[in-house]
Design a protein around this motif. Sequence first.
Motif, PDB file in Angstrom:
ATOM      1  N   ASN A  77      -0.895  28.263   6.065  1.00 19.39           N
ATOM      2  CA  ASN A  77      -0.430  27.668   4.808  1.00 19.39           C
ATOM      3  C   ASN A  77      -1.175  28.261   3.601  1.00 19.39           C
ATOM      4  OD1 ASN A  77       1.275  25.947   3.399  1.00 19.39           O
ATOM      5  ND2 ASN A  77      -0.154  24.231   3.502  1.00 19.39           N
ATOM      6  N   VAL A  94       1.880  23.207   9.886  1.00 17.56           N
ATOM      7  CA  VAL A  94       2.181  24.625   9.684  1.00 17.56           C
ATOM      8  C   VAL A  94       1.552  25.460  10.802  1.00 17.56           C
ATOM      9  CG1 VAL A  94       1.842  26.591   8.140  1.00 17.56           C
ATOM     10  CG2 VAL A  94       2.484  24.369   7.201  1.00 17.56           C
ATOM     11  N   TYR A  95       0.333  25.116  11.221  1.00 17.42           N
ATOM     12  CA  TYR A  95      -0.327  25.825  12.322  1.00 17.42           C
ATOM     13  C   TYR A  95       0.516  25.750  13.585  1.00 17.42           C
ATOM     14  CZ  TYR A  95      -3.719  26.893  15.983  1.00 17.42           C
ATOM     15  OH  TYR A  95      -4.334  27.425  17.081  1.00 17.42           O
ATOM     16  N   GLU A  98       3.752  27.903  13.012  1.00 16.67           N
ATOM     17  CA  GLU A  98       3.562  29.353  12.930  1.00 16.67           C
ATOM     18  C   GLU A  98       2.884  29.944  14.162  1.00 16.67           C
ATOM     19  OE1 GLU A  98       1.433  30.047   9.304  1.00 16.67           O
ATOM     20  OE2 GLU A  98       3.209  29.705   8.055  1.00 16.67           O
ATOM     21  N   LYS A  99       1.916  29.249  14.722  1.00 15.21           N
ATOM     22  CA  LYS A  99       1.134  29.788  15.836  1.00 15.21           C
ATOM     23  C   LYS A  99       1.624  29.304  17.195  1.00 15.21           C
ATOM     24  CE  LYS A  99      -1.614  31.580  12.779  1.00 15.21           C
ATOM     25  NZ  LYS A  99      -1.404  32.913  12.320  1.00 15.21           N
ATOM     26  N   TYR A 155       8.311  22.449   5.670  1.00 19.91           N
ATOM     27  CA  TYR A 155       8.835  22.143   6.996  1.00 19.91           C
ATOM     28  C   TYR A 155       9.022  20.638   7.156  1.00 19.91           C
ATOM     29  CZ  TYR A 155       7.431  26.881   8.254  1.00 19.91           C
ATOM     30  OH  TYR A 155       7.295  28.234   8.319  1.00 19.91           O
TER      31      TYR A 155
END
Length: 169
Positions: A77, A94-95, A98-99, A155
């Motif tokens: 982020n 977000v982690y 995305e990950k 999101y």
Amino acid sequence: MKNKGFTLVELLAVISIMGVVMVLFLPTMLAALRNGKNLLKKYDLEGVEDAGKMYAADLDNGVITYTYTGDEDIEVNGKIIKPNTELKGYDLKVYLIEKGPIEVTMETLVAGDYYDKNCKYATNPGEKDKNCHLPKTCTLSIGLEHTLSKDGLYYVTTGYTSKIVRGCE
């Protein structure tokens, strides 16, 4: 003098009929018992996965935090996250998006003496055998189901995922 008991032929006939009935129904009864135990195990595992989803909800809502334990700095982020940093709230969301999912190890009820010496559910939870080695921990892969907002700026969580990856066999 009249005998008031059963004759040998009558006893053999009754025993034979009971034997035939047992041969016909015993396999069906054993299969039903086996299926019941398998169904119970399936529901136990689904319960563990549901607990993982509740854990993900707590993470998402900031009730608890997740500590990033990787070896390298990462960007989440727009922020640089160093190893052993706690993530919570939107940064954690977000982690996870995305990950990818995180792995979490959970304790199960097996540690609470719910199984007997044959590694089955105990009728009396006080009776246990120390030689019954069942996995007490389950490792779950926990993630978020998500969608991007209509304006594409953030999101929106639409649900949680939880899958057993190790343990709980």
